[in-house]
Design a protein around this motif. Structure first.
Motif, PDB file in Angstrom:
ATOM      1  N   ASP A 188       0.625  -1.239  -0.001  1.00  0.00           N
ATOM      2  CA  ASP A 188      -0.101  -0.064  -0.082  1.00  0.00           C
ATOM      3  C   ASP A 188       0.789   1.295   0.029  1.00  0.00           C
ATOM      4  O   ASP A 188       0.194   2.266  -0.610  1.00  0.00           O
ATOM      5  CB  ASP A 188      -0.845   0.059   1.257  1.00  0.00           C
ATOM      6  N   PHE A 189       2.164   1.229   0.735  1.00  0.00           N
ATOM      7  CA  PHE A 189       2.773   2.644   0.520  1.00  0.00           C
ATOM      8  C   PHE A 189       3.481   2.908  -0.839  1.00  0.00           C
ATOM      9  O   PHE A 189       3.518   4.042  -1.178  1.00  0.00           O
ATOM     10  CB  PHE A 189       3.854   2.324   1.727  1.00  0.00           C
ATOM     11  N   GLU A 190       3.803   1.694  -1.357  1.00  0.00           N
ATOM     12  CA  GLU A 190       4.333   1.823  -2.678  1.00  0.00           C
ATOM     13  C   GLU A 190       3.041   2.223  -3.748  1.00  0.00           C
ATOM     14  O   GLU A 190       3.386   3.045  -4.573  1.00  0.00           O
ATOM     15  CB  GLU A 190       4.803   0.436  -3.317  1.00  0.00           C
ATOM     16  N   VAL A 191       2.176   1.719  -3.568  1.00  0.00           N
ATOM     17  CA  VAL A 191       0.666   2.229  -4.600  1.00  0.00           C
ATOM     18  C   VAL A 191       0.419   3.671  -4.132  1.00  0.00           C
ATOM     19  O   VAL A 191       0.276   4.274  -5.411  1.00  0.00           O
ATOM     20  CB  VAL A 191      -0.509   1.164  -4.174  1.00  0.00           C
ATOM     21  N   ARG A 192       0.663   4.078  -3.110  1.00  0.00           N
ATOM     22  CA  ARG A 192       0.336   5.437  -2.775  1.00  0.00           C
ATOM     23  C   ARG A 192       1.381   6.261  -3.467  1.00  0.00           C
ATOM     24  O   ARG A 192       1.337   7.368  -3.891  1.00  0.00           O
ATOM     25  CB  ARG A 192       0.258   5.906  -1.199  1.00  0.00           C
ATOM     26  N   ASP A 193       2.445   5.961  -3.170  1.00  0.00           N
ATOM     27  CA  ASP A 193       3.620   6.789  -4.047  1.00  0.00           C
ATOM     28  C   ASP A 193       3.473   7.031  -5.274  1.00  0.00           C
ATOM     29  O   ASP A 193       3.764   7.936  -6.018  1.00  0.00           O
ATOM     30  CB  ASP A 193       4.914   6.379  -3.608  1.00  0.00           C
ATOM     31  N   PHE A 194       3.179   5.611  -5.988  1.00  0.00           N
ATOM     32  CA  PHE A 194       3.104   5.565  -7.363  1.00  0.00           C
ATOM     33  C   PHE A 194       1.864   6.362  -7.919  1.00  0.00           C
ATOM     34  O   PHE A 194       2.017   7.247  -8.752  1.00  0.00           O
ATOM     35  CB  PHE A 194       2.819   4.106  -7.902  1.00  0.00           C
ATOM     36  N   LEU A 195       0.792   6.176  -7.159  1.00  0.00           N
ATOM     37  CA  LEU A 195      -0.314   7.198  -7.536  1.00  0.00           C
ATOM     38  C   LEU A 195      -0.094   8.619  -7.463  1.00  0.00           C
ATOM     39  O   LEU A 195      -0.545   9.636  -8.118  1.00  0.00           O
ATOM     40  CB  LEU A 195      -1.685   6.722  -6.800  1.00  0.00           C
ATOM     41  N   GLU A 196       0.557   9.134  -6.538  1.00  0.00           N
ATOM     42  CA  GLU A 196       1.086  10.557  -6.043  1.00  0.00           C
ATOM     43  C   GLU A 196       1.836  10.611  -7.556  1.00  0.00           C
ATOM     44  O   GLU A 196       1.598  12.166  -7.974  1.00  0.00           O
ATOM     45  CB  GLU A 196       1.653  10.755  -4.915  1.00  0.00           C
ATOM     46  N   LYS A 197       2.677  10.115  -7.909  1.00  0.00           N
ATOM     47  CA  LYS A 197       3.557  10.426  -9.069  1.00  0.00           C
ATOM     48  C   LYS A 197       2.698  10.448 -10.322  1.00  0.00           C
ATOM     49  O   LYS A 197       2.639  11.389 -11.110  1.00  0.00           O
ATOM     50  CB  LYS A 197       4.680   9.338  -9.418  1.00  0.00           C
ATOM     51  N   TYR A 198       1.719   9.527 -10.540  1.00  0.00           N
ATOM     52  CA  TYR A 198       0.915   9.505 -11.545  1.00  0.00           C
ATOM     53  C   TYR A 198      -0.252  10.557 -11.620  1.00  0.00           C
ATOM     54  O   TYR A 198      -0.539  11.143 -12.776  1.00  0.00           O
ATOM     55  CB  TYR A 198       0.064   7.979 -11.566  1.00  0.00           C
ATOM     56  N   LEU A 199      -0.632  10.787 -10.487  1.00  0.00           N
ATOM     57  CA  LEU A 199      -1.827  12.023 -10.430  1.00  0.00           C
ATOM     58  C   LEU A 199      -1.347  13.452 -10.325  1.00  0.00           C
ATOM     59  O   LEU A 199      -1.807  14.393 -10.420  1.00  0.00           O
ATOM     60  CB  LEU A 199      -2.806  11.657  -9.583  1.00  0.00           C
ATOM     61  N   HIS A 200       0.184  13.226 -10.036  1.00  0.00           N
ATOM     62  CA  HIS A 200       0.730  14.835 -10.049  1.00  0.00           C
ATOM     63  C   HIS A 200       0.285  15.521  -8.732  1.00  0.00           C
ATOM     64  O   HIS A 200       0.421  16.691  -8.928  1.00  0.00           O
ATOM     65  CB  HIS A 200       0.879  15.543 -11.039  1.00  0.00           C
ATOM     66  N   ARG A 201       0.036  14.749  -7.581  1.00  0.00           N
ATOM     67  CA  ARG A 201      -0.429  15.658  -6.457  1.00  0.00           C
ATOM     68  C   ARG A 201      -0.315  14.547  -5.191  1.00  0.00           C
ATOM     69  O   ARG A 201      -0.446  13.319  -5.395  1.00  0.00           O
ATOM     70  CB  ARG A 201      -1.812  16.239  -6.691  1.00  0.00           C
ATOM     71  N   ARG A 202      -0.193  15.366  -3.894  1.00  0.00           N
ATOM     72  CA  ARG A 202      -0.085  14.444  -2.748  1.00  0.00           C
ATOM     73  C   ARG A 202      -1.591  13.750  -2.562  1.00  0.00           C
ATOM     74  O   ARG A 202      -2.607  14.701  -2.977  1.00  0.00           O
ATOM     75  CB  ARG A 202       0.223  15.361  -1.704  1.00  0.00           C
TER      76      ARG A 202
END
Length: 128
Positions: A80-94
């Motif tokens: 889940d931590f990697e998914v969150r980091d990946f989505l933040e990069k993908y969506l361009h926001r925290r």
């Protein structure tokens, strides 16, 4: 009989799994459906939005920012931590709460620009 969980991927394997657009779209589609079925709809400036209904503040005891996210990642065998980091990069926001995954920032920005300048930006790709 105990239900078996899928093989848990490492952070690196989770990143590789989500790097495939097919897997990422599947993850986002299914997770957004989970959120939509569990969250409430509010009307914000004439537009319906999904929200967790809580103030996003760590001092709020009722705020559970990633309760569905962690459960879904575990079910899918993802870190889940990697998914969150990946989505933040993908969506361009925290992402401070899983309800932010449902927000389309570009659509909101287009709507605000249309209101402010009276210009139709339909079909125009905005730069981040």
């Amino acid at each position: 009989m105990i239900a078996r969980l899928p093989h848990q991927r490492t952070a690196h394997m989770t990143h590789l799994y989500l790097s495939d657009p097919k897997h990422l779209k599947k993850f986002l589609r299914e997770f957004r459906n989970i959120l939509k079925s569990n969250y409430q709809i509010i009307n914000d400036e004439g537009e319906d939005r999904y929200t967790c209904g809580q103030q996003h503040d760590h001092r709020n005891p009722n705020w559970k920012p990633f309760q569905h996210f962690e459960r879904y990642c575990l079910k899918e065998g993802l870190d889940d931590f990697e998914v969150r980091d990946f989505l933040e990069k993908y969506l361009h926001r925290r992402i401070i709460c899983e309800c932010h995954i449902l927000i389309d920032e570009k659509a909101i920005r287009k709507r605000d620009l249309m209101r402010q300048f009276g210009v139709d930006f339909e079909g125009v790709e905005l730069v981040d």
